[in-house]
Design an enzyme around this catalytic site. Structure first.
Site, mmCIF file in Angstrom:
data_model
loop_
_atom_site.group_PDB
_atom_site.id
_atom_site.type_symbol
_atom_site.label_atom_id
_atom_site.label_comp_id
_atom_site.label_asym_id
_atom_site.label_seq_id
_atom_site.Cartn_x
_atom_site.Cartn_y
_atom_site.Cartn_z
ATOM 1 N N GLY A 2 15.738 -7.895 12.256
ATOM 2 C CA GLY A 2 16.732 -8.961 12.137
ATOM 3 C C GLY A 2 17.446 -9.077 13.473
ATOM 4 O O GLY A 2 17.877 -8.059 14.037
ATOM 5 N N ARG A 48 10.685 -5.944 21.343
ATOM 6 C CA ARG A 48 10.365 -7.173 20.593
ATOM 7 C C ARG A 48 10.803 -8.382 21.432
ATOM 8 O O ARG A 48 11.935 -8.421 21.902
ATOM 9 C CB ARG A 48 11.067 -7.180 19.225
ATOM 10 C CG ARG A 48 10.636 -6.013 18.334
ATOM 11 C CD ARG A 48 11.033 -6.225 16.891
ATOM 12 N NE ARG A 48 10.240 -7.264 16.251
ATOM 13 C CZ ARG A 48 10.560 -7.811 15.080
ATOM 14 N NH1 ARG A 48 11.657 -7.441 14.447
ATOM 15 N NH2 ARG A 48 9.794 -8.746 14.549
ATOM 16 N N GLN A 65 9.750 -9.215 3.996
ATOM 17 C CA GLN A 65 11.193 -8.987 4.107
ATOM 18 C C GLN A 65 11.954 -9.610 2.935
ATOM 19 O O GLN A 65 13.003 -9.115 2.539
ATOM 20 C CB GLN A 65 11.734 -9.582 5.426
ATOM 21 C CG GLN A 65 11.337 -8.834 6.682
ATOM 22 C CD GLN A 65 10.064 -9.377 7.283
ATOM 23 O OE1 GLN A 65 9.236 -9.975 6.612
ATOM 24 N NE2 GLN A 65 9.878 -9.159 8.576
ATOM 25 N N ASP A 75 16.206 -16.322 15.082
ATOM 26 C CA ASP A 75 15.996 -15.271 16.084
ATOM 27 C C ASP A 75 16.322 -15.744 17.488
ATOM 28 O O ASP A 75 16.653 -14.961 18.369
ATOM 29 C CB ASP A 75 14.563 -14.761 16.025
ATOM 30 C CG ASP A 75 14.371 -13.941 14.774
ATOM 31 O OD1 ASP A 75 14.124 -14.541 13.720
ATOM 32 O OD2 ASP A 75 14.554 -12.716 14.842
ATOM 33 N N ASN A 98 12.553 -18.727 13.835
ATOM 34 C CA ASN A 98 12.868 -17.780 12.761
ATOM 35 C C ASN A 98 11.542 -17.280 12.193
ATOM 36 O O ASN A 98 10.463 -17.699 12.641
ATOM 37 C CB ASN A 98 13.734 -18.460 11.684
ATOM 38 C CG ASN A 98 14.309 -17.453 10.692
ATOM 39 O OD1 ASN A 98 14.880 -16.432 11.102
ATOM 40 N ND2 ASN A 98 14.163 -17.708 9.404
ATOM 41 N N LYS A 99 11.624 -16.400 11.237
ATOM 42 C CA LYS A 99 10.427 -15.773 10.659
ATOM 43 C C LYS A 99 9.339 -16.801 10.323
ATOM 44 O O LYS A 99 9.631 -17.878 9.802
ATOM 45 C CB LYS A 99 10.867 -14.999 9.407
ATOM 46 C CG LYS A 99 9.784 -14.301 8.628
ATOM 47 C CD LYS A 99 8.943 -13.375 9.481
ATOM 48 C CE LYS A 99 9.754 -12.322 10.218
ATOM 49 N NZ LYS A 99 8.971 -11.683 11.307
#
Ligand code: MRU
Length: 344
Positions: free
Chosen positions: A46, A88, A195, A236, A246-247
């Site tokens: 996150g 990351r 998640q 993100d 984002n994811k």
């Protein structure tokens, strides 16, 4: 909520999110390399939580630096920063936190090394407490969009677990609940790392917020039936023009929301906005291990051996699909987000 990350007797202790929801155990980091492993292996994940972990990792790492002049100290501090920064690539909060810690070190370079180490420790605590405060402010700004009886769809986990506490998207949902609104949440399971199933479902149940878990490909079905009133997700990295990474799968949710006339909100702190990039095309997208797709948790194989696999961990939702971006500084149309840039 159990803390996502905290200092415990001089070491950094993080809730091991790879073990949730089956086990609630902590991963203790005695070195900055342990913190980097925690970030890389999704023990902590996150965007805001990654930033907090990096700040704490730096504070932990500099404790062992032996240099007694600032030049020598800073060379070693940069090595620590580079190591943490290589974990990351997508969440900009990681680089935001690293730059913040470097700036603080440089601003105090005339002080004794032991004092600089203490100052960096304090700064890491500030990064943590400011993140929780930002999330609570975001909750207050964003809860106006939720009314009693609403069902909110969310993707991935943008909750307390993805931050130092309270959460971004789930923070807005928490705030609505705290205001006495009766609400329900639909959580996408969020393939391939799950998640939504493992973390969002667990976190909301712990907090007594009604949650229904669905697989990612069910979202359109429930939207078409009129069962979703709004979508809220985290981010993100948000570009200057309001495009938001984002994811993976978030973009599909945004397109479905547009098709069904459902508002689509992004909740994120200012530390998630990358004012240096003009659009989402410049956001680096992390490509993760193909085993996340071919296997369930590296254990059960669900695809033919050696099949070609693509595994981008994030996608970018163009600003045009985003109804508004909820930040700790207020609510913005995506095209106005650049107004939050320092010195604007
Ligand atoms: O790969 P992850 O689990 O780190 O991805 C997390 C997300 O995409 C979250 O939605 C995002 O970081 C926002 S968290 C408040």
């Amino acid at each position: 909520m159990v803390p996502t990350i905290e200092w415990k007797n001089g070491i950094v202790s993080m809730l091991d999110q790879t073990k949730l929801p089956i086990e609630v155990v902590y991963f203790d980091c005695k070195t900055y390399q342990d913190v980097a492993k925690g970030i890389k292996d999704l023990i902590i994940r996150g965007a805001p939580a990654i930033g907090v972990a990096a700040a704490m990792g730096i504070a932990l790492g500099v404790k062992d630096i032996k240099a007694n002049d600032f030049a020598g100290f800073y060379i070693e501090m940069e090595e620590i920063c580079n190591h943490l920064g290589s974990t990351r690539p997508t969440a900009v909060n990681l680089f935001w936190a690293i730059e913040r810690m470097k700036r603080v070190a440089i601003a105090n370079k005339e002080k004794p090394i032991s004092t600089i180490k203490d100052i960096l420790f304090e700064e890491s605590n500030r990064v943590l407490t400011e993140d929780i405060a930002a999330n609570m402010a975001m909750g207050k700004h964003g809860s106006q969009f939720i009314k009693t009886g609403d069902t909110i769809l969310t993707h991935c986990n943008a909750g307390a677990l993805a931050t130092a506490g309270y959460g971004t998207a789930l923070g807005v949902i928490r705030a609505a609940k705290e205001e006495g609104k009766e609400i329900k949440v639909f959580a996408d399971e969020t393939r391939p790392v799950l998640q939504g199933a493992r973390l969002t479902a667990w976190e909301l149940m712990e907090d007594g917020i009604h949650v229904t878990l669905i697989t990612d490909n069910m979202a359109g079905y429930f939207m078409k039936k009129g069962m979703i009133n709004l979508c809220i997700v985290g981010a993100d990295r948000i570009a200057r023009n309001g495009d938001a990474a984002n994811k993976i799968g978030t973009y599909s949710v945004a397109v479905l929301a547009r098709e069904h006339g459902i508002p689509f909100y992004v909740a994120a702190p200012v530390s998630t906005i990358d004012f240096n990039i003009p659009s989402g095309d410049h956001i680096p997208i992390e490509e993760r291990n193909p085993e996340e797709v071919s296997h369930v948790f590296g254990k059960v194989q669900i695809a033919p051996a050696n099949v070609n696999i693509a595994n981008p961990a994030f996608d970018v939702t163009p600003a045009g699909y985003i109804t508004a971006i909820i930040t700790e500084k207020g609510v913005f149309k995506p095209q106005d987000i650049y107004k939050l840039a320092p010195g604007h």
